[in-house]
Write a protein that holds these residues in place. Structure first.
Motif, PDB file in Angstrom:
ATOM      1  N   ARG A   1     -16.925   0.153  -5.030  1.00 59.57           N
ATOM      2  CA  ARG A   1     -17.477  -1.136  -5.413  1.00 59.57           C
ATOM      3  C   ARG A   1     -17.127  -2.202  -4.376  1.00 59.57           C
ATOM      4  O   ARG A   1     -15.996  -2.620  -4.257  1.00 59.57           O
ATOM      5  CB  ARG A   1     -16.862  -1.523  -6.755  1.00 59.57           C
ATOM      6  CG  ARG A   1     -17.828  -2.146  -7.688  1.00 59.57           C
ATOM      7  CD  ARG A   1     -17.328  -2.109  -9.105  1.00 59.57           C
ATOM      8  NE  ARG A   1     -15.901  -2.104  -9.236  1.00 59.57           N
ATOM      9  CZ  ARG A   1     -15.255  -1.343 -10.091  1.00 59.57           C
ATOM     10  NH1 ARG A   1     -15.892  -0.517 -10.860  1.00 59.57           N
ATOM     11  NH2 ARG A   1     -13.947  -1.426 -10.197  1.00 59.57           N
ATOM     12  N   THR A   2     -18.082  -2.591  -3.598  1.00 55.91           N
ATOM     13  CA  THR A   2     -17.860  -3.649  -2.602  1.00 55.91           C
ATOM     14  C   THR A   2     -18.950  -4.678  -2.822  1.00 55.91           C
ATOM     15  O   THR A   2     -20.109  -4.405  -2.551  1.00 55.91           O
ATOM     16  CB  THR A   2     -17.993  -3.078  -1.170  1.00 55.91           C
ATOM     17  OG1 THR A   2     -17.250  -1.889  -1.111  1.00 55.91           O
ATOM     18  CG2 THR A   2     -17.480  -4.049  -0.142  1.00 55.91           C
TER      19      THR A   2
ATOM     20  N   GLN B   1      -9.359  -1.116  -9.745  1.00 58.64           N
ATOM     21  CA  GLN B   1      -9.298   0.069  -8.878  1.00 58.64           C
ATOM     22  C   GLN B   1      -7.869   0.354  -8.415  1.00 58.64           C
ATOM     23  O   GLN B   1      -7.046  -0.551  -8.342  1.00 58.64           O
ATOM     24  CB  GLN B   1     -10.167  -0.150  -7.629  1.00 58.64           C
ATOM     25  CG  GLN B   1     -11.606  -0.463  -7.975  1.00 58.64           C
ATOM     26  CD  GLN B   1     -12.498  -0.414  -6.749  1.00 58.64           C
ATOM     27  OE1 GLN B   1     -12.629   0.613  -6.109  1.00 58.64           O
ATOM     28  NE2 GLN B   1     -13.113  -1.530  -6.441  1.00 58.64           N
ATOM     29  N   ASN B   2      -7.624   1.607  -8.050  1.00 58.68           N
ATOM     30  CA  ASN B   2      -6.290   1.981  -7.557  1.00 58.68           C
ATOM     31  C   ASN B   2      -6.153   1.800  -6.059  1.00 58.68           C
ATOM     32  O   ASN B   2      -5.185   2.231  -5.452  1.00 58.68           O
ATOM     33  CB  ASN B   2      -5.986   3.433  -7.924  1.00 58.68           C
ATOM     34  CG  ASN B   2      -5.718   3.529  -9.403  1.00 58.68           C
ATOM     35  OD1 ASN B   2      -5.049   2.661  -9.969  1.00 58.68           O
ATOM     36  ND2 ASN B   2      -6.280   4.539 -10.043  1.00 58.68           N
ATOM     37  N   THR B   3      -7.159   1.194  -5.457  1.00 62.03           N
ATOM     38  CA  THR B   3      -7.097   0.914  -4.025  1.00 62.03           C
ATOM     39  C   THR B   3      -7.038  -0.600  -3.840  1.00 62.03           C
ATOM     40  O   THR B   3      -7.375  -1.357  -4.746  1.00 62.03           O
ATOM     41  CB  THR B   3      -8.343   1.462  -3.323  1.00 62.03           C
ATOM     42  OG1 THR B   3      -9.496   0.830  -3.901  1.00 62.03           O
ATOM     43  CG2 THR B   3      -8.450   2.964  -3.474  1.00 62.03           C
ATOM     44  N   VAL B   4      -6.614  -1.005  -2.648  1.00 59.23           N
ATOM     45  CA  VAL B   4      -6.537  -2.448  -2.379  1.00 59.23           C
ATOM     46  C   VAL B   4      -7.061  -2.740  -0.966  1.00 59.23           C
ATOM     47  O   VAL B   4      -6.850  -1.955  -0.042  1.00 59.23           O
ATOM     48  CB  VAL B   4      -5.082  -2.967  -2.552  1.00 59.23           C
ATOM     49  CG1 VAL B   4      -4.097  -2.267  -1.601  1.00 59.23           C
ATOM     50  CG2 VAL B   4      -5.020  -4.483  -2.351  1.00 59.23           C
ATOM     51  N   GLY B   5      -7.747  -3.861  -0.838  1.00 55.76           N
ATOM     52  CA  GLY B   5      -8.179  -4.352   0.464  1.00 55.76           C
ATOM     53  C   GLY B   5      -7.116  -5.294   0.995  1.00 55.76           C
ATOM     54  O   GLY B   5      -6.789  -6.287   0.351  1.00 55.76           O
TER      55      GLY B   5
ATOM     56  N   ALA C   1       0.836  -1.210   0.000  1.00 49.51           N
ATOM     57  CA  ALA C   1       0.000   0.000   0.000  1.00 49.51           C
ATOM     58  C   ALA C   1       0.866   1.253   0.000  1.00 49.51           C
ATOM     59  O   ALA C   1       2.032   1.220   0.409  1.00 49.51           O
ATOM     60  CB  ALA C   1      -0.898  -0.003   1.223  1.00 49.51           C
ATOM     61  N   ARG C   2       0.277   2.379  -0.445  1.00 48.99           N
ATOM     62  CA  ARG C   2       0.969   3.676  -0.436  1.00 48.99           C
ATOM     63  C   ARG C   2       0.190   4.655   0.448  1.00 48.99           C
ATOM     64  O   ARG C   2      -0.994   4.428   0.711  1.00 48.99           O
ATOM     65  CB  ARG C   2       0.988   4.289  -1.848  1.00 48.99           C
ATOM     66  CG  ARG C   2       1.836   3.594  -2.862  1.00 48.99           C
ATOM     67  CD  ARG C   2       1.684   4.281  -4.221  1.00 48.99           C
ATOM     68  NE  ARG C   2       0.309   4.257  -4.705  1.00 48.99           N
ATOM     69  CZ  ARG C   2      -0.460   5.332  -4.843  1.00 48.99           C
ATOM     70  NH1 ARG C   2      -0.014   6.533  -4.543  1.00 48.99           N
ATOM     71  NH2 ARG C   2      -1.705   5.223  -5.289  1.00 48.99           N
ATOM     72  N   ASN C   3       0.829   5.752   0.796  1.00 53.65           N
ATOM     73  CA  ASN C   3       0.153   6.825   1.548  1.00 53.65           C
ATOM     74  C   ASN C   3      -0.673   6.275   2.701  1.00 53.65           C
ATOM     75  O   ASN C   3      -1.878   6.527   2.795  1.00 53.65           O
ATOM     76  CB  ASN C   3      -0.780   7.642   0.639  1.00 53.65           C
ATOM     77  CG  ASN C   3      -0.048   8.214  -0.542  1.00 53.65           C
ATOM     78  OD1 ASN C   3       1.176   8.368  -0.502  1.00 53.65           O
ATOM     79  ND2 ASN C   3      -0.767   8.510  -1.600  1.00 53.65           N
ATOM     80  N   ILE C   4      -0.027   5.502   3.556  1.00 53.21           N
ATOM     81  CA  ILE C   4      -0.769   4.853   4.651  1.00 53.21           C
ATOM     82  C   ILE C   4      -0.981   5.856   5.791  1.00 53.21           C
ATOM     83  O   ILE C   4      -0.009   6.323   6.400  1.00 53.21           O
ATOM     84  CB  ILE C   4       0.024   3.633   5.168  1.00 53.21           C
ATOM     85  CG1 ILE C   4       0.272   2.670   4.005  1.00 53.21           C
ATOM     86  CG2 ILE C   4      -0.719   2.940   6.307  1.00 53.21           C
ATOM     87  CD1 ILE C   4       1.384   1.686   4.238  1.00 53.21           C
TER      88      ILE C   4
ATOM     89  N   LYS D   1      -3.317   1.411  -3.518  1.00 58.98           N
ATOM     90  CA  LYS D   1      -2.471   0.242  -3.788  1.00 58.98           C
ATOM     91  C   LYS D   1      -1.080   0.656  -4.272  1.00 58.98           C
ATOM     92  O   LYS D   1      -0.915   1.719  -4.874  1.00 58.98           O
ATOM     93  CB  LYS D   1      -3.140  -0.680  -4.802  1.00 58.98           C
ATOM     94  CG  LYS D   1      -3.048  -0.244  -6.247  1.00 58.98           C
ATOM     95  CD  LYS D   1      -3.530  -1.368  -7.155  1.00 58.98           C
ATOM     96  CE  LYS D   1      -3.088  -1.124  -8.595  1.00 58.98           C
ATOM     97  NZ  LYS D   1      -1.646  -1.206  -8.780  1.00 58.98           N
ATOM     98  N   SER D   2      -0.083  -0.173  -4.000  1.00 60.81           N
ATOM     99  CA  SER D   2       1.256   0.068  -4.531  1.00 60.81           C
ATOM    100  C   SER D   2       1.349  -0.569  -5.910  1.00 60.81           C
ATOM    101  O   SER D   2       0.440  -1.285  -6.330  1.00 60.81           O
ATOM    102  CB  SER D   2       2.304  -0.555  -3.608  1.00 60.81           C
ATOM    103  OG  SER D   2       2.319  -1.968  -3.823  1.00 60.81           O
TER     104      SER D   2
END
Ligand code: TXA
Ligand code: MG
Length: 338
Positions: free
Chosen positions: A223-224, A114-118, A77-80, A102-103
């Motif tokens: 989106r979940t 998506q540019n995010t990650v779970g 991950a980035r920008n945590i 996400k990294s």
């Protein structure tokens, strides 16, 4: 596809084979403390594709990425934000998924574009062992090991009954300790928002963060798939009924000759006529949310196998500790795929 192997316990030997299988692009079902997952090595695009195919899940629904070491969080991950770090340190390994930017190491096919990650570090020893054997800077993308829209599995047998030979290896870690999926918390844009209630309660999050936490209403932006109105569904129609009207409703169903399973948690005096009815079958659940959650999916699966025409569930208490249970039952009571 290779033949499936099953075992009663995930022996170290079998975990090593499972890790090997993942490295070769295979798909492995494995226990976590919440529910069983259907895993692929995130660096294997074909294996990730296979997961979506096996589950019948739309490709744009992101997967949770499981890894083993907190020290690798900034690899994925980035920008945590500081608050995400506090939650990770407190609740991992455990039933909490954090949504973060996400990294470059997380492929878009795992995040549904998506540019995010779970992200989540699970605490089941077999899951942790599997991740450790897979190696450092490796991760497993895994949704729950059920067909899209249906109930998550809490035993290896549930996975086997649903998927049989289409999964290379099913690791058996017994009955899942929590029994409901992880709590999903978005840590984007400096806001902490619960997207899906689950194994960690909102009050637990609030006491660690020392602040109020918002719960996303069902009109979601992100989106979940767990936030679709109908999800976690039984095949048999399921209806939630307030304690006060439960027996009147049961009586009505009985008169209409509808074979009904009635799931209750409260202490009730059941009318003798209903108790002895061939049409009504009462199931008594624990009255505390932890044990109720542990038993919920197994109970619903069992009832689905028994040819009832209706499942009637006593509405859970209106109390934050029951939020995840109320959420799953409400989604199970929608009927889009019946
Ligand atoms: O307890 C759990 O979370 C289990 C175990 C196996 O870890 N996994 C699980 O996965 O429930 P799944 O795919 O059935 O549900 C994960 C949810 C999905 O609704 C997905 O859309 C959401 O997490 N999700 C994953 N990445 C996301 C992201 N970047 N943004 C928003 N939602 C995300
Ligand atoms: Mg799921």
């Amino acid at each position: 596809m290779s033949k499936s192997h099953y075992s009663d316990l995930g022996t170290p030997n079998k975990i090593t084979r499972a890790a090997e299988n993942l490295r070769k692009g295979g798909v492995v079902a494995f226990p976590t403390e919440t529910v069983y997952g259907l895993g692929a090595d995130i660096s294997q695009p074909e294996a990730i594709k296979k997961i979506f195919e096996i589950k019948g899940r739309p490709y744009n629904h992101p997967l949770i990425v499981h890894f083993a070491k907190l020290a690798e969080l900034d690899f994925w991950a980035r920008n945590i934000p500081q608050k995400a770090l506090i939650l990770a340190e407190h609740f991992w390994p455990g039933p909490l998924t954090l949504i973060l930017p996400k990294s470059k190491h997380v492929p878009l096919n795992a995040t549904g574009g998506q540019n995010t990650v779970g992200l989540r570090i699970p605490r089941h020893p077999i899951a942790l062992q599997l991740l450790t054997e897979l190696g450092s800077h490796k991760a497993i993308a895994a949704p729950s090991a059920n067909r899209f829209g249906f109930i998550s599995p809490t035993t290896a047998d549930h996975v086997k009954e649903t998927f049989g030979d289409s999964i290379d290896i099913i690791l058996d870690g017994g009955h899942c300790e929590v029994g409901l999926e992880s709590t999903i918390v978005s840590c984007l844009d400096n806001e902490i928002t619960v997207l899906r209630p689950g194994g960690i309660s909102v009050s637990q999050l609030e006491s660690v963060l020392k602040q109020r936490v918002t719960i996303q209403p069902h009109n979601r932006v992100i989106r979940t798939s767990g936030s679709l109105a109908s999800h976690y569904a039984t095949i048999t129609p399921l209806e939630i009924c307030h304690s006060k009207s439960l027996f009147a409703r049961a009586c009505d169903l009985q008169q209409r000759k509808i074979r009904t399973a009635i799931v209750i948690w409260g202490k009730h005096e059941i009318d003798i006529q209903q108790k002895t009815s061939k049409l009504l079958h009462y199931i008594f659940m624990p009255d505390n949310p932890i044990e109720f959650a542990q038993n919920l999916y197994t109970t619903l699966r069992d009832l689905d196998d028994k040819n009832f025409q209706q499942i009637l569930v006593e509405a859970p208490p209106d109390n934050p500790e029951w939020l995840a249970i109320t959420d799953r039952l409400t989604r199970a009571s929608h009927t889009f795929h019946k």
